[in-house]
Design a protein around this motif. Structure first.
Motif, short mmCIF file in Angstrom:
data_model
loop_
_atom_site.label_atom_id
_atom_site.label_comp_id
_atom_site.label_asym_id
_atom_site.label_seq_id
_atom_site.Cartn_x
_atom_site.Cartn_y
_atom_site.Cartn_z
N THR A 1 2.31 -6.88 -3.25
CA THR A 1 1.56 -5.99 -4.12
C THR A 1 0.75 -4.97 -3.33
O THR A 1 0.65 -5.04 -2.10
CB THR A 1 0.62 -6.83 -5.02
OG1 THR A 1 0.06 -6.00 -6.04
CG2 THR A 1 -0.49 -7.48 -4.22
N HIS A 2 0.20 -4.04 -4.06
CA HIS A 2 -0.75 -3.05 -3.53
C HIS A 2 -1.80 -2.86 -4.62
O HIS A 2 -1.60 -3.29 -5.76
CB HIS A 2 -0.02 -1.74 -3.22
CG HIS A 2 -0.88 -0.74 -2.50
ND1 HIS A 2 -1.35 -0.94 -1.23
CD2 HIS A 2 -1.34 0.49 -2.88
CE1 HIS A 2 -2.05 0.11 -0.84
NE2 HIS A 2 -2.08 0.99 -1.84
N ASN A 3 -2.92 -2.24 -4.29
CA ASN A 3 -3.99 -2.07 -5.28
C ASN A 3 -3.69 -0.89 -6.21
O ASN A 3 -4.21 0.22 -6.06
CB ASN A 3 -5.35 -1.91 -4.60
CG ASN A 3 -5.37 -0.90 -3.48
OD1 ASN A 3 -4.39 -0.72 -2.78
ND2 ASN A 3 -6.49 -0.24 -3.30
N THR A 4 -2.82 -1.18 -7.17
CA THR A 4 -2.39 -0.23 -8.18
C THR A 4 -2.53 -0.90 -9.55
O THR A 4 -2.66 -2.12 -9.64
CB THR A 4 -0.91 0.15 -7.99
OG1 THR A 4 -0.10 -1.02 -8.24
CG2 THR A 4 -0.63 0.66 -6.58
N HIS B 1 0.45 -7.98 1.26
CA HIS B 1 0.06 -6.61 0.96
C HIS B 1 1.14 -5.65 1.46
O HIS B 1 1.44 -5.60 2.66
CB HIS B 1 -1.28 -6.29 1.63
CG HIS B 1 -1.80 -4.94 1.30
ND1 HIS B 1 -2.84 -4.36 2.00
CD2 HIS B 1 -1.42 -4.02 0.36
CE1 HIS B 1 -3.08 -3.15 1.49
NE2 HIS B 1 -2.23 -2.93 0.51
N ASN C 1 1.65 -1.90 1.93
CA ASN C 1 0.88 -0.65 1.95
C ASN C 1 1.79 0.51 1.60
O ASN C 1 2.55 1.00 2.44
CB ASN C 1 0.23 -0.45 3.32
CG ASN C 1 -0.79 0.68 3.30
OD1 ASN C 1 -0.63 1.68 2.60
ND2 ASN C 1 -1.86 0.50 4.06
N VAL C 2 1.70 0.96 0.35
CA VAL C 2 2.61 2.03 -0.10
C VAL C 2 2.27 3.37 0.53
O VAL C 2 3.13 4.26 0.62
CB VAL C 2 2.61 2.14 -1.64
CG1 VAL C 2 3.08 0.83 -2.26
CG2 VAL C 2 1.26 2.55 -2.18
N TYR C 3 1.02 3.54 0.97
CA TYR C 3 0.64 4.80 1.62
C TYR C 3 1.33 4.96 2.97
O TYR C 3 1.53 6.06 3.45
CB TYR C 3 -0.87 4.89 1.79
CG TYR C 3 -1.64 4.83 0.49
CD1 TYR C 3 -1.29 5.64 -0.59
CD2 TYR C 3 -2.70 3.95 0.32
CE1 TYR C 3 -1.97 5.59 -1.79
CE2 TYR C 3 -3.40 3.89 -0.88
CZ TYR C 3 -3.03 4.72 -1.92
OH TYR C 3 -3.72 4.66 -3.11
N GLN D 1 6.98 -0.10 1.41
CA GLN D 1 7.88 -0.48 0.31
C GLN D 1 9.32 -0.06 0.57
O GLN D 1 10.24 -0.52 -0.12
CB GLN D 1 7.39 0.13 -1.02
CG GLN D 1 7.56 1.62 -1.15
CD GLN D 1 6.40 2.42 -0.57
OE1 GLN D 1 5.75 1.98 0.37
NE2 GLN D 1 6.13 3.57 -1.15
#
Length: 206
Positions: free
Chosen positions: A6-9, A30, A32-34, A38
């Motif tokens: 997951t990520h914080n979305t 975690h 990190n999509v930034y 992914q």
């Protein structure tokens, strides 16, 4: 044990909230999509669409992606947070589809064009603002009839929608004219599992 990628979305927070509500043991990985994690081969093997969240249920060996599908899987696994009647289950499923097809995409496009796009395009901002206002109205009318989105019982349908409404509020998109929606949002925000789940793997970055 559930592995949560997951990520914080808003979509990620749906699942951590649900896991907390169901008191299921889980570990957090975690993504990190930034930083583009992914798109790494090992994650794409779990979700070909390269999106978070994903769960892997170590007990059953089942991998599930798409947040509303994950919510339904977890509810079915535990027999909680979804109606056990055929009629109630289909009511929940259609509202989960509504969230996935309308609330998430429209709220997301509004945020993109209003806050993040390098060029502010008035037509796009107006289009998605009007559509999200209409969707607020759909939820408002629903909540005028009952305490939660699928009746008098809190469910995965509320979790699915709340993540996006909460995020919209945090972004500064108010909905003050929708009194029932405000009351629903604020009531759910007070739940201990919700307060804990929105911190996994971190709070929203706004």
């Amino acid at each position: 044990m559930i592995e949560l990628y997951t990520h914080n979305t808003p979509n990620g927070h749906k699942i951590s909230i649900c896991l907390e509500e169901l008191e299921l043991p889980y570990t957090v990985k975690h993504i990190n999509v930034y930083e583009g994690e992914q798109f790494k081969e090992e994650f794409v093997a779990l979700n070909p669409n390269a999106k978070v969240p994903v769960i892997v249920d170590q007990e059953t060996g089942q991998t599930v992606f798409e947040s509303c599908a994950i919510l339904l899987y977890l509810a079915d696994k535990t027999g909680r947070l979804v109606s056990q009647s055929t009629q109630g289950r289909w009511e929940a499923i259609q509202w989960l589809f509504f969230q996935a097809a309308s609330i998430g995409p429209m709220f997301g496009q509004r945020a993109h064009f209003a806050l993040f796009a390098p060029e502010k395009i008035p037509y796009a901002i107006e289009r998605y603002t009007k559509e999200t206002e209409r969707l607020y109205g759909v939820l408002e009318q629903r909540l005028k009839q009952q305490k939660y989105l699928c009746g008098d019982e809190y469910s995965i349908v509320d979790i699915a929608h709340w993540g996006w409404v909460y995020t919209a509020k945090r972004m500064g998109f108010g909905f003050d004219q929708f009194s029932c929606l405000i009351a629903w949002h604020d009531q759910i925000a007070e739940r201990p599992a919700v307060q804990k789940g929105i911190q996994v793997p971190g709070p929203l970055p706004f």
